[in-house]
Scaffold this active site. Structure first.
Site, short mmCIF file in Angstrom:
data_model
loop_
_atom_site.label_atom_id
_atom_site.label_comp_id
_atom_site.label_asym_id
_atom_site.label_seq_id
_atom_site.Cartn_x
_atom_site.Cartn_y
_atom_site.Cartn_z
N SER A 703 0.81 -1.22 0.00
CA SER A 703 0.00 0.00 0.00
C SER A 703 0.84 1.27 0.00
CB SER A 703 -0.94 0.00 1.21
OG SER A 703 -0.21 -0.02 2.41
N LYS A 746 -7.18 3.90 8.10
CA LYS A 746 -6.18 4.82 7.57
C LYS A 746 -6.71 6.25 7.52
CE LYS A 746 -3.80 1.32 4.76
NZ LYS A 746 -3.47 0.86 3.40
#
Length: 823
Positions: A703, A746
Site C-alpha cells: 500500500s 487509515k
C-alpha cells in the site's frame, strides 16, 4: 434366623421354632378382636418364632400398645407390598395370632419385636382404621394329622424324608438344622415349620396357611418339598457330570439372583427396576423412529447383560445419555426485531454489519418459521467484542447460550467423540454441550476457531466440516452417539483473529463478517457508555460522583493503549477508578470532572506517541497511510540523493513486498523521466536512499507504492509536496494505482494527524461510502487511476526553498548494473 420387616427390608435367613410349640394359645382363649399388624413379603405360621423390624409410625404405635397390654396382635400379609397404610381389603383374609416375646428399641427409632405364632384366624370385619387398625376375627379349629392312622403317619414320614433330602442337597444349611428337624414331635408344628421354610413365593405360602384340612395342607407342602428336592438333584447331577464347580459367570448369576431377592424384600431398585425406569422415560421422548428403534435394541441388549459384567455400566451410561439429549426440544424464538435491535445496541456500540445480519436472520425466521441456521464467522482483532456479541445474540433471540473454546484443540475426538467400545469413551463437545443446554436450538459460540491445530490424533478442522455445513449438519453423527442428530436449528457463530490459519474448506462453509476494530471515536463512545460506568460500579463509586470528559477518554485511548479492541482501555480506566476508590476510602476529595491533566497525574507519562504531520520543505518526504493490528497510523517515506553510481538503498526493516514496491516505482520513474522532467543521467550518477522512520518496527505490504513513487519523484525534481497530504495505494509496473485495504482505519488516522487531502484508488470509493460522514469531515478525497494523476495532485510547481543541487556530468559513467542494498 430370618428377619422380616413391615417396611421394605428383608434380610435373608431361616425361621426358628418356638421353644415349646405344644404350649400355644388355644382358639377358645384368644380375644375376639385384634390389633392387626400388616407385614410385607412374609407369612407367619403357628408355633414359628420370627423377629420383625417395624418401621411405619402407625405400626410402631400399634406394637407398643399391644406390648403394654396383653402382648397379643394379629399378623396379616399384605396383598401388595406398595401399600403404606393398608385396610383389611388390602390384606389377605387369613392371618396368625402372635404373641410378642420381646420388644427391642433401635437407636434409629425403629422397633424390633420377636413374635411367636399362636393360632390362625379369619378377618370377619374391620372395626377401625385410625388411629390403629383393629378387626373382629374368628379362629381356626386347629386339627393335626394323627400318627396312629397309617395313611397320615406315612404322610408325616414322607414330609420328614423330603425335608431331610432338601437339607442334604443344600450344603449352605448348617447341620444343626437336621437336629432341629428331628426334634420336632408335634405333627401340626412340623407342617407349619416346614411351610414357613419351604422355598415358595408369598401367594403359595399364604395358600398353605389358609388350608384348614391338615391332610390337604400336608400334601401340598410335600409336593413343594419334592419339587425343591428335584431341582436340587438336577443341580447336583450337573455338578457331578461336569466335575467342575460353578464357574465365575454362573456364580455371579446365582449371587445376583440372591441379591435380587434381597433387594425385593428391602424395597430397593434392582436392574429390572432401572430398565423399567429407562423405558418409561423413553415413552416421553420426541425422537425419530430410527432413534427409537436403536434405543429399543440397546435396551434389549442391556436387559440381557449380566449386571455384574463390565459392559453393563457402559450400556447403562449410553442409554441414559440417549435419554438425556433434548430430542425435538426447542426454545421459542423471540421475533421482536425492535427489541432485538435494542438489546444489541445496548450491549455493543457499532458493529452494524453483524447486527444487521442477525436482524435479517430473525426476520426470515419469523416469516418462514423454518430456516437452516447460517454459520457466521466474526473475524477481527482481539478485544472487539466477538465473543460477548454471541451472548447478546442468544439473549436477544431467547435461546440458550453455549461457548466452546477451540483454542489448542488437537484431537478430532473432541468434536466427534469416541466410539463407546473404548474405555472411558465420551461424546464430542458439540453433542455434550447440546445435552447440557437442554435445547436443540441454542446459540453455540465456537471461540478461536483459527487456533485449532492438528497432530497424529487427527484434524479437528476436518471434523468441523460436517458440523458447520448447513446442508449436512441436519444428519450429524457423533461417534459415541452412533445415531444422527439434527444440528440444523443450532445457530453457530465462530470467532477468529486470523483467516489464514483456517482450513479453506472450513472457511468456505462460513459467512465471514469482518470486525475491523474500533476507531478512536468509537472507543471513546464505548468507554463513555459502557466501560466507565462499569468500572465505577465495580469499584464502589456512583456514576454521579465523578464525571469524565471526552478529551480525557481520548487521552487514555491515544496515549496509554495501542489496540484494535477495548480490553487495554478498560484496564487503564480500571486503574483510574482504583485511584479514585483509594481517595474515597481515605476521605480525600474527588474531582468532580476528570480532565486530561488528572488522567496524566494518575497514569503517568504517555506510553505511546502517535505520529503527527511534520510540515517541512524538504524534497522527497511524503506521508503515507498504514494499517496496523491496533488501528490506522501515518507513515513517512523519505528519499535522499547522493553522488554515486545509481545504487538503491532501502532501510527501515522492510518486508519483501515493500522492497518490490520500491523497485517497481523506481523502474517506472526511470521509464517516464523525460515526461516528468528528470535528466536520465541522474539515475546513473546518483545513489538513491529510501528510508522509513521507526526502523525498529517491521513494515510490509504494497500500500506504500504510490507514496514511494511520489517521494522519488519529489527528490529527483526537487519539487514541493502539497502540505497536509497523505496517500495510500499499490503501484504496478505500468503506472496503474491499485486498491488496498484498511481504508477506514487509515482515514481516521489521517484525520487525527491533521491531514487535509487524501489520495486513493478509485476502486476504494466503495470503502469510503461505508464510513460515517462524521468521520470524513475536513478531508478531501482525490481518486487517482494512474501515478500521473498522483503527481498532478501531490507535486507543486514551485521548487523547495533550498533545492539540492544535482549537477550532471557530460561524460558517460560506466554502468554497474542494477544494485539494491537493504539495511
Amino acid at each position: 434366623m430370618r428377619v422380616f420387616s413391615d417396611s421394605n427390608s428383608q434380610p435373608e435367613a431361616i425361621a426358628i421354632m418356638a421353644a415349646d410349640p405344644d404350649h400355644l394359645l388355644r382358639s377358645d382363649d384368644a380375644p375376639p378382636t385384634l390389633l392387626l399388624l400388616p407385614v410385607r413379603n412374609t407369612v407367619l405360621f403357628p408355633g414359628v418364632v420370627l423377629p420383625v423390624t417395624v418401621t411405619r409410625k402407625k405400626s410402631i404405635k400399634l406394637v407398643r400398645k399391644a406390648y403394654a397390654a396383653d402382648k397379643l396382635l394379629g399378623v396379616v400379609a399384605q396383598r401388595s407390598p406398595d401399600a403404606d397404610e393398608p385396610t383389611t381389603e388390602e390384606l389377605h383374609p387369613v392371618g396368625t395370632l402372635a404373641r410378642i416375646l420381646k420388644l427391642l428399641e433401635q437407636p434409629d427409632g425403629q422397633v424390633t419385636i420377636i413374635l411367636q405364632g399362636q393360632v390362625r384366624f379369619t378377618i370377619e370385619e374391620q372395626l377401625s382404621f385410625t388411629p390403629l387398625l383393629t378387626a373382629r376375627v374368628s379362629y381356626f379349629a386347629e386339627v393335626a394329622l394323627n400318627p396312629d392312622i397309617p395313611g397320615e403317619f406315612g404322610l408325616l414320614q414322607a414330609l420328614r424324608e423330603a425335608a431331610t433330602k432338601v437339607l442334604e442337597l443344600t450344603p449352605e444349611i448348617p447341620m444343626e438344622a437336621r437336629a432341629m428337624l428331628d426334634g420336632i414331635q408335634s405333627p401340626a408344628f412340623l407342617t407349619h415349620f416346614l411351610s414357613s421354610n419351604v422355598q415358595l413365593d408369598l401367594p403359595a405360602k399364604q395358600k398353605l396357611l389358609e388350608l384348614a384340612d391338615p391332610e390337604q395342607q400336608a400334601r401340598q407342602l410335600l409336593e413343594a418339598l419334592l419339587s425343591q428336592a428335584e431341582l436340587l438333584e438336577i443341580k447336583q447331577d450337573i455338578r457331578s457330570k461336569t466335575h467342575t464347580g460353578i464357574d465365575a459367570q454362573q456364580r455371579e448369576y446365582f449371587l445376583r439372583q440372591q441379591l435380587k431377592t434381597l433387594q425385593d424384600e428391602l424395597g430397593q431398585e434392582g436392574p429390572d427396576e432401572d430398565v423399567h425406569r429407562l423405558r418409561a422415560r423413553a415413552e416421553t421422548k420426541k425422537w425419530p423412529e430410527s432413534v427409537a428403534l436403536h434405543f429399543k435394541k440397546e435396551m434389549e441388549k442391556l436387559a440381557r447383560t449380566n449386571p455384574m459384567a463390565p459392559d453393563y455400566s457402559v450400556s447403562m451410561n449410553y442409554v441414559e445419555f440417549l435419554l438425556d439429549l433434548p430430542w425435538g426440544e426447542y426454545t421459542k424464538d423471540k421475533f421482536n426485531l425492535k427489541q432485538t435491535k435494542k438489546i444489541l445496541d445496548a450491549d455493543h456500540f457499532g458493529l452494524e454489519k453483524v447486527k444487521e445480519r442477525i436482524l435479517e436472520y430473525i426476520a426470515v425466521l419469523k416469516l418462514k418459521q423454518d430456516l437452516k441456521a447460517p454459520i457466521l464467522c466474526l473475524y477481527g482483532p482481539p478485544g472487539v467484542g466477538k465473543t460477548s456479541l454471541g451472548r447478546s445474540i442468544a439473549a436477544a433471540m431467547g435461546r440458550k447460550y453455549i461457548r466452546m473454546s477451540l483454542g489448542g484443540v488437537r484431537d478430532e475426538a473432541e468434536i466427534r467423540g469416541h466410539r463407546k467400545t473404548y474405555v472411558g469413551a465420551m461424546p464430542g463437545r458439540i453433542i455434550a454441550q447440546i445435552k447440557k443446554s437442554g435445547s436443540s436450538n441454542p446459540v453455540i459460540i465456537l471461540d478461536e476457531i483459527d487456533k485449532v491445530s492438528s497432530d497424529f490424533r487427527g484434524d479437528p478442522s476436518s471434523a468441523l466440516l460436517e458440523v458447520l455445513d448447513p446442508e449436512q449438519n441436519a444428519t450429524f453423527t457423533d461417534n459415541y452417539l452412533e445415531v444422527e442428530y439434527d444440528l440444523s436449528k443450532v445457530l453457530f457463530i465462530a470467532t477468529a483473529n486470523s483467516l489464514d490459519t483456517i482450513q479453506p474448506a472450513l472457511r468456505d462453509r462460513m459467512e465471514i463478517i469482518d470486525l475491523t476494530g474500533y476507531t478512536q471515536e468509537e472507543k471513546v463512545q464505548i468507554a463513555r457508555k459502557h466501560l466507565w460506568p462499569k468500572q465505577l460500579k465495580d469499584h464502589g463509586l456512583g456514576e454521579a460522583e465523578v464525571k469524565i470528559t471526552d478529551a480525557a477518554l481520548h487521552r487514555v485511548a491515544d496515549d496509554y493503549t495501542r489496540e484494535s479492541g477495548v480490553r487495554g482501555l478498560e484496564r487503564k480506566l480500571a486503574a483510574v477508578t482504583r485511584n479514585l476508590a483509594r481517595r474515597k476510602a481515605g476521605k480525600e476529595p474527588l474531582p468532580a470532572v476528570m480532565e486530561p491533566a488528572e488522567i496524566r497525574k494518575i497514569l503517568g507519562a504517555a506510553i505511546f506517541d502517535r505520529d503527527q504531520y511534520q510540515d517541512n520543505d524538504t524534497a522527497g518526504v511524503v506521508t503515507g497511510l498504514a494499517w496496523t493490528s491496533v488501528g490506522g497510523d501515518i507513515l513517512f517515506v523519505e528519499s535522499l540523493l547522493s553522488r554515486g553510481r545509481g545504487k538503491l538503498t532501502l532501510s527501515g526493516q522492510l518486508g519483501d513486498v515493500m522492497k518490490e514496491s520500491a523497485i517497481t516505482a523506481l523502474s517506472y520513474l526511470r521509464s517516464r523521466a523525460d515526461e516528468i522532467g528528470i535528466d536520465y543521467r541522474l539515475f546513473e550518477q546518483y545513489d538513491l536512499h529510501i528510508h522509513f522512520p521507526e526502523g525498529a518496527v517491521p513494515k510490509d505490504g504494497p500500500s506504500a507504492g504510490i507514496a514511494i513513487f511520489t517521494s522519488m519523484a519529489s527528490a529527483f525534481t526537487q519539487r514541493r509536496i502539497r502540505p497536509r497530504l497523505a496517500m495510500t495505494g499499490e503501484i504496478t509496473l505500468r503506472g496503474k494505482v491499485l486498491p488496498v485495504g484498511g481504508i477506514k482505519e487509515k482515514l481516521l488516522a489521517a484525520r487525527r494527524a491533521g491531514m487535509k487531502d487524501i489520495i486513493l484508488c478509485p476502486k476504494n470509493r466503495k470503502d469510503i461510502e461505508e464510513i460515517q460522514e462524521d468521520y470524513l469531515k475536513g478531508l478531501t478525497i482525490h481518486y487517482a487511476d494512474r501515478v500521473d494523476d498522483v503527481l498532478r495532485v501531490a507535486l507543486l510547481d514551485e521548487l523547495v526553498p533550498h533545492p539540492q543541487k544535482l549537477p550532471v556530468r557530460d561524460e558517460p559513467v560506466p554502468a554497474v548494473g542494477p544494485s539494491v542494498e537493504v539495511q
